[in-house]
Design a protein around this motif. Structure first.
Motif, PDB file in Angstrom:
ATOM      1  N   GLN A  80       0.816  -1.209   0.000  1.00 42.10           N
ATOM      2  CA  GLN A  80       0.000   0.000   0.000  1.00 42.10           C
ATOM      3  C   GLN A  80       0.855   1.266   0.000  1.00 42.10           C
ATOM      4  O   GLN A  80       1.843   1.352   0.722  1.00 42.10           O
ATOM      5  N   VAL A  81       0.454   2.215  -0.824  1.00 48.71           N
ATOM      6  CA  VAL A  81       1.015   3.569  -0.731  1.00 48.71           C
ATOM      7  C   VAL A  81      -0.009   4.366   0.062  1.00 48.71           C
ATOM      8  O   VAL A  81      -1.084   4.660  -0.431  1.00 48.71           O
ATOM      9  N   LYS A 154       2.530  -7.790  -5.962  1.00 50.53           N
ATOM     10  CA  LYS A 154       1.723  -8.234  -7.095  1.00 50.53           C
ATOM     11  C   LYS A 154       0.556  -7.268  -7.264  1.00 50.53           C
ATOM     12  O   LYS A 154       0.096  -7.026  -8.368  1.00 50.53           O
ATOM     13  N   VAL A 155       0.075  -6.781  -6.115  1.00 51.82           N
ATOM     14  CA  VAL A 155      -0.992  -5.780  -6.155  1.00 51.82           C
ATOM     15  C   VAL A 155      -0.504  -4.530  -5.427  1.00 51.82           C
ATOM     16  O   VAL A 155      -0.059  -4.606  -4.284  1.00 51.82           O
ATOM     17  N   LEU A 156      -0.576  -3.397  -6.120  1.00 48.90           N
ATOM     18  CA  LEU A 156      -0.180  -2.137  -5.491  1.00 48.90           C
ATOM     19  C   LEU A 156      -1.434  -1.308  -5.258  1.00 48.90           C
ATOM     20  O   LEU A 156      -2.164  -0.997  -6.202  1.00 48.90           O
ATOM     21  N   MET A 157      -1.671  -0.997  -3.986  1.00 46.59           N
ATOM     22  CA  MET A 157      -2.836  -0.175  -3.665  1.00 46.59           C
ATOM     23  C   MET A 157      -2.354   1.242  -3.377  1.00 46.59           C
ATOM     24  O   MET A 157      -1.457   1.444  -2.569  1.00 46.59           O
ATOM     25  N   MET A 158      -2.973   2.210  -4.054  1.00 51.36           N
ATOM     26  CA  MET A 158      -2.533   3.590  -3.861  1.00 51.36           C
ATOM     27  C   MET A 158      -3.691   4.446  -3.378  1.00 51.36           C
ATOM     28  O   MET A 158      -4.758   4.466  -3.975  1.00 51.36           O
ATOM     29  N   ASP A 159      -3.443   5.146  -2.277  1.00 50.28           N
ATOM     30  CA  ASP A 159      -4.490   5.981  -1.705  1.00 50.28           C
ATOM     31  C   ASP A 159      -4.250   7.440  -2.077  1.00 50.28           C
ATOM     32  O   ASP A 159      -3.384   8.100  -1.504  1.00 50.28           O
ATOM     33  N   ILE A 173       2.591  11.104 -12.352  1.00 49.78           N
ATOM     34  CA  ILE A 173       2.242   9.980 -11.478  1.00 49.78           C
ATOM     35  C   ILE A 173       1.330   8.988 -12.217  1.00 49.78           C
ATOM     36  O   ILE A 173       1.519   7.767 -12.156  1.00 49.78           O
ATOM     37  N   PHE A 174       0.364   9.518 -12.953  1.00 46.22           N
ATOM     38  CA  PHE A 174      -0.527   8.623 -13.707  1.00 46.22           C
ATOM     39  C   PHE A 174       0.223   7.854 -14.792  1.00 46.22           C
ATOM     40  O   PHE A 174      -0.061   6.683 -15.043  1.00 46.22           O
ATOM     41  N   ASP A 175       1.173   8.520 -15.444  1.00 47.44           N
ATOM     42  CA  ASP A 175       1.994   7.821 -16.443  1.00 47.44           C
ATOM     43  C   ASP A 175       2.723   6.649 -15.794  1.00 47.44           C
ATOM     44  O   ASP A 175       2.806   5.553 -16.354  1.00 47.44           O
ATOM     45  N   ILE A 176       3.263   6.920 -14.599  1.00 44.54           N
ATOM     46  CA  ILE A 176       3.992   5.874 -13.900  1.00 44.54           C
ATOM     47  C   ILE A 176       3.072   4.717 -13.518  1.00 44.54           C
ATOM     48  O   ILE A 176       3.425   3.550 -13.643  1.00 44.54           O
ATOM     49  N   ILE A 177       1.870   5.066 -13.079  1.00 44.35           N
ATOM     50  CA  ILE A 177       0.917   4.006 -12.709  1.00 44.35           C
ATOM     51  C   ILE A 177       0.701   3.084 -13.908  1.00 44.35           C
ATOM     52  O   ILE A 177       0.714   1.856 -13.784  1.00 44.35           O
ATOM     53  N   ARG A 178       0.554   3.694 -15.077  1.00 45.72           N
ATOM     54  CA  ARG A 178       0.345   2.892 -16.277  1.00 45.72           C
ATOM     55  C   ARG A 178       1.588   2.025 -16.566  1.00 45.72           C
ATOM     56  O   ARG A 178       1.468   0.825 -16.850  1.00 45.72           O
ATOM     57  N   THR A 186      -0.621  -5.416 -10.633  1.00 45.95           N
ATOM     58  CA  THR A 186      -2.038  -5.061 -10.559  1.00 45.95           C
ATOM     59  C   THR A 186      -2.177  -3.811  -9.691  1.00 45.95           C
ATOM     60  O   THR A 186      -1.475  -3.682  -8.684  1.00 45.95           O
ATOM     61  N   VAL A 187      -3.068  -2.901 -10.101  1.00 49.44           N
ATOM     62  CA  VAL A 187      -3.171  -1.640  -9.362  1.00 49.44           C
ATOM     63  C   VAL A 187      -4.591  -1.437  -8.852  1.00 49.44           C
ATOM     64  O   VAL A 187      -5.564  -1.600  -9.590  1.00 49.44           O
ATOM     65  N   LEU A 188      -4.691  -1.112  -7.578  1.00 47.75           N
ATOM     66  CA  LEU A 188      -5.962  -0.650  -7.020  1.00 47.75           C
ATOM     67  C   LEU A 188      -5.753   0.805  -6.615  1.00 47.75           C
ATOM     68  O   LEU A 188      -4.991   1.114  -5.697  1.00 47.75           O
ATOM     69  N   LEU A 189      -6.429   1.680  -7.347  1.00 43.86           N
ATOM     70  CA  LEU A 189      -6.155   3.104  -7.225  1.00 43.86           C
ATOM     71  C   LEU A 189      -7.348   3.831  -6.628  1.00 43.86           C
ATOM     72  O   LEU A 189      -8.464   3.727  -7.118  1.00 43.86           O
ATOM     73  N   ILE A 190      -7.086   4.563  -5.558  1.00 45.36           N
ATOM     74  CA  ILE A 190      -8.128   5.393  -4.970  1.00 45.36           C
ATOM     75  C   ILE A 190      -7.876   6.819  -5.412  1.00 45.36           C
ATOM     76  O   ILE A 190      -6.744   7.287  -5.354  1.00 45.36           O
TER      77      ILE A 190
END
Ligand SMILES: Nc1ncnc2c1ncn2[C@@H]1O[C@H](COP(=O)(O)OP(=O)(O)OP(=O)(O)O)[C@@H](O)[C@H]1O
Ligand SMILES: [Mg+2]
Lengths: 237, 295
Positions: A80-81, A154-159, A173-178, A186-190
């Motif tokens: 988690q971030v 495996k799953v990165l959750m970003m708050d 930041i969005f470019d990096i997420i992509r 796998t990304v779970l983005l809040i």
């Protein structure tokens, strides 16, 4: 796949999550949007094990995560971030990255991953000796993301990674997420920045006062009238 | 007018006392740094270490007892944390403080019960009290060993904290409990390590202190404990270099004041006056971090 079923969480008497169902398929970017106080952070914190749930289940590849200690959830590959970056201010940039790899013992691989994070965020390499507390907000966010990546999740959750950052930095930041996602994470983005989040999301959920009220692909929700009105209409920052 | 050797003697004894305060102060400051808890029982752990030595030496030689004392004190410190502080991890900080005060009295009462409240002679460790002549100044070995050993331990500790994985974890935990946990750090382990280090140093201090002082009694931990605590606050609680420097300043000042016939009775009051003065001008102590409340 990360699967959340009928999750209930409360703080004292306050019911923050009231039966949340949500799925995060492998390899996808899933976003969760919602107003302040909807319970988004609560969901991430419950997945990580920082908050205890009242009932429901959280499974990753059919392994129950609820009730596991925080370090075990991380060992399962879910990092988690946290909201507000929370870098360790009086550790250097490099030390922050090393703390991110705390559970790992493979020294050589850790070294490689530090280089990987540096390649994603060249700014961090330039400033690896600097105390994290003296970084700019954008740099701290990069560090917070880099630090979470150091556990090889495996799953990165970003708050809310874009919170309080200038538009150009947010774009970065969005470019990096992509990019991270294309490299297999796998990304779970809040996000409160619903517009940008929905644009990169494969799958999106809307959370309102503790319940999921809408779900669909990012494009579907972008086109949805009620979403437009509530989350995209006025440029809320 | 006194000769120079008289002042050197005072300085040396101040440095010795300061070293002892430093060893104890580190325990206060580290626990505070991690848990934001003032471990009121720390001075009594120091006292218990003294009694461990007394009772162990009824059955063995002091040199064999010495390592056992260190180990037992460390175990005591960790047990106290597990039993009295850990269950209150999520409770308000005031509750934990009260628990600490409770443990302090428990240890004092326990020692009183076992000893009948009487002071016990501290076993002599062979050689430590021999004096040697350095020019015009005569000193005993304790006076020399104490500061050297203290500095050595402080250096090792600082290296440990700055250059090892567990040290890095300690620094991360002291900054942000929750995020440290998100990184996979098991905070309970880090907290245990903190108590191990603090109790170990208190045990070392007890050997040096009681060898010099000659006897142990149930309440004896209070004053050195309090002085060391003042040193930690003085240096900026949470900061290890701060605690060490604060301890030396207090130790040396105290030694000179005690030598003055008029003022010697005020030496304890002086310590606190000094603290108040420093805190007036530097509320966070000499090296204190800005008192950011823990999130
Ligand atoms: N530690 C806590 N104790 C009590 N109530 C809490 C706690 N944390 C959150 N809450 C409450 O739970 C609800 C959901 O909070 P949460 O932080 O999950 O919202 P959020 O969707 O992340 O909001 P934001 O967008 O502002 O970050 C809120 O009503 C909040 O006041
Ligand atoms: Mg939030």
């Amino acid at each position: 796949m990360l699967k959340i079923k009928d999750l209930h969480v409360s703080y004292g008497g306050i019911r923050a999550l009231r039966g949340v169902d949500l799925e995060v398929p492998d390899g996808k970017i899933v976003t969760l949007i919602g107003a302040n106080g909807a319970g988004k952070s609560t969901l991430l914190r419950t997945i990580s094990g920082l908050v205890k749930a009242d009932s429901g289940s959280i499974t990753y590849n059919d392994n129950e995560l609820l009730g596991k200690p925080i370090n075990k959830v991380l060992e399962e590959g879910i990092a988690q971030v946290p909201e507000g970056r929370r870098v360790f201010a009086d550790l250097t940039v490099l030390e922050n990255l090393k703390v991110g790899a705390y559970l790992r013992k493979d020294k050589a691989e850790i070294e490689k991953d530090i280089q990987w994070v540096y390649s994603l965020f060249p700014r961090l390499e330039e400033r690896h000796w600097q105390l994290a507390g003296t970084l700019s907000g954008g740099e701290q966010q990069m560090l917070a993301v880099g630090r979470a990546l150091m556990s090889r999740p495996k799953v990165l959750m970003m708050d809310e990674p874009s919170l309080g950052l200038a538009p150009l930095v947010v774009q970065g930041i969005f470019d990096i997420i992509r990019t991270i996602n294309q490299q297999g994470v796998t990304v779970l983005l809040i996000e409160q920045n619903a517009n940008m989040a929905l644009k990169i999301a494969d799958l999106a959920y809307v959370l309102e006062t503790g319940v999921i009220t809408k779900t669909g692909t990012g494009a579907e929700l972008l086109a949805d009238e009620s979403i437009k009105e509530a989350y995209l209409g006025k440029k809320k920052k | 007018m006194h000769e120079a050797s008289y002042y050197i003697q005072l300085l040396l004894s101040g440095i010795t006392v300061g070293s002892l305060y430093a060893l104890i102060a580190i325990g206060y400051t580290m626990v505070y740094g991690i848990l934001r808890l003032i471990n009121f029982a720390h001075g009594d752990i120091f006292m218990m270490a003294g009694f461990f030595m007394v009772y162990l030496c009824t059955g063995m030689s002091p040199l064999v007892a010495l390592p056992l004392v260190l180990i037992m004190t460390v175990i005591l410190g960790v047990l106290i944390e597990r039993a009295a502080y850990k269950p209150l991890r999520t409770a308000p900080r005031m509750s934990v403080m009260i628990s600490a005060i409770g443990v302090s009295y428990l240890l004092q009462n326990l020692a009183t019960y076992v000893t009948g409240g009487l002071a016990r002679a501290y076993p002599e460790i062979p050689g430590l009290k021999n004096t040697i002549q350095l020019g015009s100044v005569s000193v005993n070995w304790i006076t020399i060993i104490t500061p050297v050993l203290t500095i050595l331990l402080v250096v090792v500790l600082v290296l440990l904290i700055n250059h090892t994985k567990i040290g890095m974890a300690m620094r991360a935990v002291s900054r942000d409990f929750e995020t440290a946990q998100l990184m996979g750090i098991k905070i309970n382990n880090v907290i245990s390590v903190t108590f191990i280090i603090g109790s170990f140093l208190a045990a070392v201090a007890s050997v040096l202190y009681f060898t010099n002082y000659g006897q142990v009694s149930p309440m004896i931990g209070a004053m050195p404990g309090l002085k060391a605590f003042v040193a930690a606050v003085f240096g900026g609680i949470g900061s290890i270099p701060g605690a060490v420097i604060g301890a030396y300043i207090i130790g040396v000042c105290e030694s000179f004041i005690k030598a003055n016939e008029t003022f010697s009775v005020f030496s304890n009051a002086f310590t606190f006056a000094l603290l108040i003065c420093v805190l007036l001008f530097r509320p966070n102590g000499l090296f204190g971090e800005k008192m950011t409340e823990k999130v």
